[in-house]
Design a protein around this motif. Structure first.
Motif, PDB file in Angstrom:
ATOM      1  N   GLU A 153      34.821  37.042  45.455  1.00 26.57           N
ATOM      2  CA  GLU A 153      33.609  37.839  45.605  1.00 26.57           C
ATOM      3  C   GLU A 153      33.271  38.147  47.062  1.00 26.57           C
ATOM      4  O   GLU A 153      33.695  37.440  47.982  1.00 26.57           O
ATOM      5  CB  GLU A 153      32.428  37.142  44.936  1.00 26.57           C
ATOM      6  CG  GLU A 153      31.981  35.873  45.605  1.00 26.57           C
ATOM      7  CD  GLU A 153      30.885  35.151  44.824  1.00 26.57           C
ATOM      8  OE1 GLU A 153      30.722  35.448  43.619  1.00 26.57           O
ATOM      9  OE2 GLU A 153      30.203  34.302  45.410  1.00 26.57           O
ATOM     10  N   ASP A 154      32.492  39.204  47.243  1.00 30.57           N
ATOM     11  CA  ASP A 154      31.993  39.568  48.560  1.00 30.57           C
ATOM     12  C   ASP A 154      30.945  38.533  48.968  1.00 30.57           C
ATOM     13  O   ASP A 154      30.044  38.210  48.185  1.00 30.57           O
ATOM     14  CB  ASP A 154      31.354  40.962  48.496  1.00 30.57           C
ATOM     15  CG  ASP A 154      30.767  41.391  49.825  1.00 30.57           C
ATOM     16  OD1 ASP A 154      31.450  42.103  50.563  1.00 30.57           O
ATOM     17  OD2 ASP A 154      29.613  40.995  50.113  1.00 30.57           O
ATOM     18  N   GLU A 159      29.228  39.961  44.612  1.00 32.37           N
ATOM     19  CA  GLU A 159      29.889  40.756  43.586  1.00 32.37           C
ATOM     20  C   GLU A 159      31.387  40.748  43.844  1.00 32.37           C
ATOM     21  O   GLU A 159      31.836  40.414  44.948  1.00 32.37           O
ATOM     22  CB  GLU A 159      29.367  42.197  43.597  1.00 32.37           C
ATOM     23  CG  GLU A 159      27.880  42.329  43.308  1.00 32.37           C
ATOM     24  CD  GLU A 159      27.516  41.932  41.893  1.00 32.37           C
ATOM     25  OE1 GLU A 159      28.388  42.063  41.007  1.00 32.37           O
ATOM     26  OE2 GLU A 159      26.376  41.488  41.665  1.00 32.37           O
ATOM     27  N   GLU A 162      35.405  45.001  46.405  1.00 33.10           N
ATOM     28  CA  GLU A 162      35.893  46.360  46.178  1.00 33.10           C
ATOM     29  C   GLU A 162      36.389  46.922  47.505  1.00 33.10           C
ATOM     30  O   GLU A 162      35.672  46.872  48.502  1.00 33.10           O
ATOM     31  CB  GLU A 162      34.791  47.255  45.610  1.00 33.10           C
ATOM     32  CG  GLU A 162      34.347  46.877  44.208  1.00 33.10           C
ATOM     33  CD  GLU A 162      33.329  47.858  43.643  1.00 33.10           C
ATOM     34  OE1 GLU A 162      33.283  49.005  44.154  1.00 33.10           O
ATOM     35  OE2 GLU A 162      32.596  47.492  42.730  1.00 33.10           O
ATOM     36  N   ASP A 163      37.584  47.465  47.515  1.00 31.06           N
ATOM     37  CA  ASP A 163      38.185  48.001  48.738  1.00 31.06           C
ATOM     38  C   ASP A 163      38.007  46.999  49.883  1.00 31.06           C
ATOM     39  O   ASP A 163      37.377  47.304  50.901  1.00 31.06           O
ATOM     40  CB  ASP A 163      37.544  49.343  49.101  1.00 31.06           C
ATOM     41  CG  ASP A 163      38.264  50.046  50.253  1.00 31.06           C
ATOM     42  OD1 ASP A 163      39.405  49.641  50.577  1.00 31.06           O
ATOM     43  OD2 ASP A 163      37.668  50.982  50.831  1.00 31.06           O
ATOM     44  N   SER A 174      33.629  43.677  50.974  1.00 34.73           N
ATOM     45  CA  SER A 174      33.806  45.005  50.393  1.00 34.73           C
ATOM     46  C   SER A 174      33.514  46.022  51.503  1.00 34.73           C
ATOM     47  O   SER A 174      32.542  45.873  52.247  1.00 34.73           O
ATOM     48  CB  SER A 174      32.853  45.223  49.219  1.00 34.73           C
ATOM     49  OG  SER A 174      33.149  44.360  48.147  1.00 34.73           O
ATOM     50  N   SER A 208      43.293  43.346  48.040  1.00 32.39           N
ATOM     51  CA  SER A 208      43.138  44.391  47.021  1.00 32.39           C
ATOM     52  C   SER A 208      44.044  44.127  45.829  1.00 32.39           C
ATOM     53  O   SER A 208      43.638  44.278  44.666  1.00 32.39           O
ATOM     54  CB  SER A 208      43.454  45.766  47.615  1.00 32.39           C
ATOM     55  OG  SER A 208      42.513  46.138  48.593  1.00 32.39           O
ATOM     56  N   VAL A 211      42.687  41.097  43.756  1.00 34.16           N
ATOM     57  CA  VAL A 211      41.518  41.484  42.963  1.00 34.16           C
ATOM     58  C   VAL A 211      41.939  42.385  41.809  1.00 34.16           C
ATOM     59  O   VAL A 211      41.430  42.259  40.684  1.00 34.16           O
ATOM     60  CB  VAL A 211      40.463  42.172  43.845  1.00 34.16           C
ATOM     61  CG1 VAL A 211      39.330  42.736  43.001  1.00 34.16           C
ATOM     62  CG2 VAL A 211      39.909  41.184  44.872  1.00 34.16           C
ATOM     63  N   ALA A 212      42.883  43.297  42.065  1.00 39.16           N
ATOM     64  CA  ALA A 212      43.370  44.187  41.012  1.00 39.16           C
ATOM     65  C   ALA A 212      44.077  43.385  39.916  1.00 39.16           C
ATOM     66  O   ALA A 212      43.957  43.706  38.723  1.00 39.16           O
ATOM     67  CB  ALA A 212      44.323  45.232  41.592  1.00 39.16           C
ATOM     68  N   SER A 215      41.306  41.911  37.793  1.00 42.10           N
ATOM     69  CA  SER A 215      40.673  42.931  36.971  1.00 42.10           C
ATOM     70  C   SER A 215      41.581  43.357  35.825  1.00 42.10           C
ATOM     71  O   SER A 215      41.101  43.591  34.697  1.00 42.10           O
ATOM     72  CB  SER A 215      40.300  44.150  37.829  1.00 42.10           C
ATOM     73  OG  SER A 215      39.374  43.794  38.847  1.00 42.10           O
TER      74      SER A 215
END
Length: 219
Positions: A153-154, A159, A162-163, A174, A208, A211-212, A215
């Motif tokens: 998480e950030d 959260e 992301e990127d 993020s 990235s 995290v991908a 997900s």
């Protein structure tokens, strides 16, 4: 195929739905080894952790599990002992604390599969293939799991990243979060309060990918 070792049962994940099934170890072994299978038959070949551990958590050059990962000028994350011999310019290497924290959590997962008191060497000498799916299943088994692993998480919004991008101090955020912070708050790294501007943000491509992978597994 070799049966899957039991994962520690410290509690049920608090999440809706059921995670996708973990692929069989035979499938994981075949996809992980690939063209390197012939190398594994050589008794004199150097140890290759990617035969047993997730490739995402191994240095692409040494093929050993990360201990002190750094982002090199080419944007790739390497083990520091390898990268420091090839990128000697001052400030050329940036610590990848995110990957280091994920690798540390992964080693805890490996430790949970071994008898108490096992040496660090024995803990990492897996006799089967561990996949990222195995690791993620271990993370969601924690009593305090909620939504997504804390390690992914950030640190500002809590959260899922992301990127992800990393500051020159090795802290990952993020991109939209850290850029907004620099624009509206203070020109400093939120984690250590050191001076920072947007030109000192590096894309963290390995973060990235991790995290991908999460997900894609959680769906």
């Amino acid at each position: 195929s070799r049966p899957q070792p039991p994962l520690p049962q410290s509690g049920k994940p608090r999440m809706s739905g059921t995670p996708p099934p973990i692929p069989s170890r035979r499938d994981a072994r075949l996809s992980t080894r690939g063209s390197r299978e012939s190398d594994s038959d050589d008794d004199d070949a150097p140890q290759d952790d990617t035969l047993h551990h997730p490739q995402l958590l191994c240095c692409p050059a040494t093929r050993l599990l990360f201990t002190n990962p750094v982002i090199a000028p080419d944007g790739v994350t390497y083990e520091e002992s390898y990268a420091s011999t090839r990128h000697t310019a001052a400030g050329a290497l940036v610590a990848n604390k995110f990957v280091q924290q994920v690798a540390t959590q992964y080693k805890a997962f490996c430790r949970a599969q071994r008898p108490p008191g096992a040496s660090e060497e024995d803990i990492l000498k897996q006799d089967h293939v561990n996949t990222m799916q195995d690791f993620f299943a271990y993370l969601v088994s924690a009593d305090d799991f909620e939504g997504h692993p804390e390690v992914l998480e950030d640190p500002v919004t809590f959260e899922l990243l992301e990127d992800p991008c990393t500051t020159i101090y090795g802290n990952t955020f993020s991109r939209v979060v850290i850029e907004n912070y620099l624009d509206t708050q203070q020109a400093q790294d939120p984690s250590n309060r050191q001076p920072l501007d947007k030109s000192q943000l590096l894309a963290n491509s390995l973060a990235s990918k991790i995290v991908a992978a999460w997900s894609g597994w959680i769906g």
